[in-house]
Design an enzyme around this catalytic site. Structure first.
Site, PDB file in Angstrom:
ATOM      1  N   GLU A  70       0.759  -1.135   0.156  1.00 14.89           N
ATOM      2  CA  GLU A  70       0.236  -0.063   0.077  1.00 14.89           C
ATOM      3  C   GLU A  70       1.004   1.206   0.141  1.00 14.89           C
ATOM      4  O   GLU A  70       1.966   1.475   0.482  1.00 14.89           O
ATOM      5  CB  GLU A  70      -0.830  -0.062   1.201  1.00 14.89           C
ATOM      6  CG  GLU A  70      -2.201  -0.540   1.169  1.00 14.89           C
ATOM      7  CD  GLU A  70      -3.183   0.409   0.315  1.00 14.89           C
ATOM      8  OE1 GLU A  70      -2.677   1.254  -0.503  1.00 14.89           O
ATOM      9  OE2 GLU A  70      -4.271   0.249   0.427  1.00 14.89           O
ATOM     10  N   ASP A  71       0.309   2.221  -0.510  1.00  9.55           N
ATOM     11  CA  ASP A  71       1.080   3.719  -0.346  1.00  9.55           C
ATOM     12  C   ASP A  71       0.810   4.320   1.154  1.00  9.55           C
ATOM     13  O   ASP A  71       1.744   4.915   1.582  1.00  9.55           O
ATOM     14  CB  ASP A  71       0.575   4.540  -1.369  1.00  9.55           C
ATOM     15  CG  ASP A  71      -0.881   4.771  -1.532  1.00  9.55           C
ATOM     16  OD1 ASP A  71      -1.572   3.799  -0.943  1.00  9.55           O
ATOM     17  OD2 ASP A  71      -1.246   5.657  -1.850  1.00  9.55           O
ATOM     18  N   ASP A  86      -4.554   5.051   6.455  1.00 13.29           N
ATOM     19  CA  ASP A  86      -5.341   6.323   7.037  1.00 13.29           C
ATOM     20  C   ASP A  86      -5.955   5.725   8.227  1.00 13.29           C
ATOM     21  O   ASP A  86      -5.751   5.344   9.209  1.00 13.29           O
ATOM     22  CB  ASP A  86      -5.841   7.032   5.929  1.00 13.29           C
ATOM     23  CG  ASP A  86      -6.133   8.568   6.007  1.00 13.29           C
ATOM     24  OD1 ASP A  86      -6.410   8.671   7.338  1.00 13.29           O
ATOM     25  OD2 ASP A  86      -6.225   9.433   5.238  1.00 13.29           O
ATOM     26  N   PHE A 131      -2.203  16.481   4.581  1.00 10.83           N
ATOM     27  CA  PHE A 131      -2.852  16.260   3.230  1.00 10.83           C
ATOM     28  C   PHE A 131      -1.319  15.818   2.384  1.00 10.83           C
ATOM     29  O   PHE A 131      -0.819  16.902   1.794  1.00 10.83           O
ATOM     30  CB  PHE A 131      -3.584  17.314   2.621  1.00 10.83           C
ATOM     31  CG  PHE A 131      -4.273  16.697   1.401  1.00 10.83           C
ATOM     32  CD1 PHE A 131      -5.705  16.211   1.479  1.00 10.83           C
ATOM     33  CD2 PHE A 131      -3.884  16.357   0.100  1.00 10.83           C
ATOM     34  CE1 PHE A 131      -6.410  15.504   0.687  1.00 10.83           C
ATOM     35  CE2 PHE A 131      -4.508  15.658  -0.824  1.00 10.83           C
ATOM     36  CZ  PHE A 131      -5.797  15.624  -0.593  1.00 10.83           C
ATOM     37  N   ARG A 190       0.551  12.526  -8.738  1.00  9.11           N
ATOM     38  CA  ARG A 190       0.835  11.197  -8.514  1.00  9.11           C
ATOM     39  C   ARG A 190       2.492  10.890  -8.985  1.00  9.11           C
ATOM     40  O   ARG A 190       2.916  10.100  -8.312  1.00  9.11           O
ATOM     41  CB  ARG A 190      -0.122  10.104  -9.309  1.00  9.11           C
ATOM     42  CG  ARG A 190      -1.385  10.136  -8.603  1.00  9.11           C
ATOM     43  CD  ARG A 190      -2.002   8.508  -8.997  1.00  9.11           C
ATOM     44  NE  ARG A 190      -3.372   8.733  -9.045  1.00  9.11           N
ATOM     45  CZ  ARG A 190      -3.970   8.147  -7.971  1.00  9.11           C
ATOM     46  NH1 ARG A 190      -3.495   7.775  -6.888  1.00  9.11           N
ATOM     47  NH2 ARG A 190      -5.485   8.220  -7.879  1.00  9.11           N
TER      48      ARG A 190
END
Ligand code: PRP
Length: 179
Positions: free
Chosen positions: A101-102, A105, A154, A167
């Site tokens: 995963e990046d 959260d 963010f 991205r």
């Protein structure tokens, strides 16, 4: 509104950390010596950049597969349900699975995927994420490898987007908005 980006994690640091994780993973898998295939699963789209840099540095042969997961309705609400938009192409039964995963959260996506993949009876299941925002956690998931713990900002770049943009930045940045 003007968008401003400040660098949170420069490319060099990402690559250094990715190198470390790839070395640990290679050592772990090489030690198994059970002849079972290793399949690296990327959760599109955010994980692509990290996944590519990670597997290039792993010294054990791996298969690749991808999934796309999305939320029904309000994606910002933790009560939102997840659905699989793109499933695995190949069976993972009796294979060693590395899920990449990046970012984690709330943990909702990983918790869902963990159950989904475990139900397919892999030989092992290892979770690896580039970024972790522990302050935002709502679902308890045990992650095996974390690149960086980050504050609740963010973040964009290196696979992560804001409205599908940013991205392809080679670093992790913090996006802020000014009037
Ligand atoms: C992001 C990220 C994780 C998930 C993490 O994906 O790649 O899959 O959100 O959030 P959670 O821990 O609260 O579940 P996103 O839905 O933004 O899709 P993308 O990878 O295509 O950007």
């Amino acid at each position: 509104m003007k968008e401003t980006i400040s660098v949170l994690i420069p490319e060099k640091k990402i690559i250094e950390r990715t190198d470390e994780i790839a070395t640990e993973l290679s050592r772990k898998y090489a030690a198994l010596r059970d002849g079972k295939p290793i399949v690296v699963i990327g959760v599109l789209k955010g994980s692509v950049m990290f996944m590519v840099d990670l597997i290039k540095r792993m010294s054990v042969p791996v298969e690749l597969d991808f999934m796309v997961v999305s939320s029904y309705g309000d994606s910002t609400s933790s009560s939102g349900q997840l659905k699989i938009k793109k499933d695995l192409e190949n069976s993972i039964q009796d294979k060693h699975v590395l899920l990449v995963e990046d970012i984690i959260d709330s943990g909702r996506t990983l918790q869902y995927l963990l159950k989904y993949l475990n139900d397919k009876h892999p030989a092992s299941l290892t979770l690896c994420t580039l970024l972790d925002k522990p302050e935002r956690r709502e679902f308890d998931v045990k992650v095996d490898y974390v690149g960086f713990e980050i504050p609740d900002e963010f973040v964009i770049g290196y696979g992560l987007d804001y409205a599908q943009r940013y991205r392809n930045l080679p670093y992790i940045g913090v996006l802020s908005f000014e009037e």
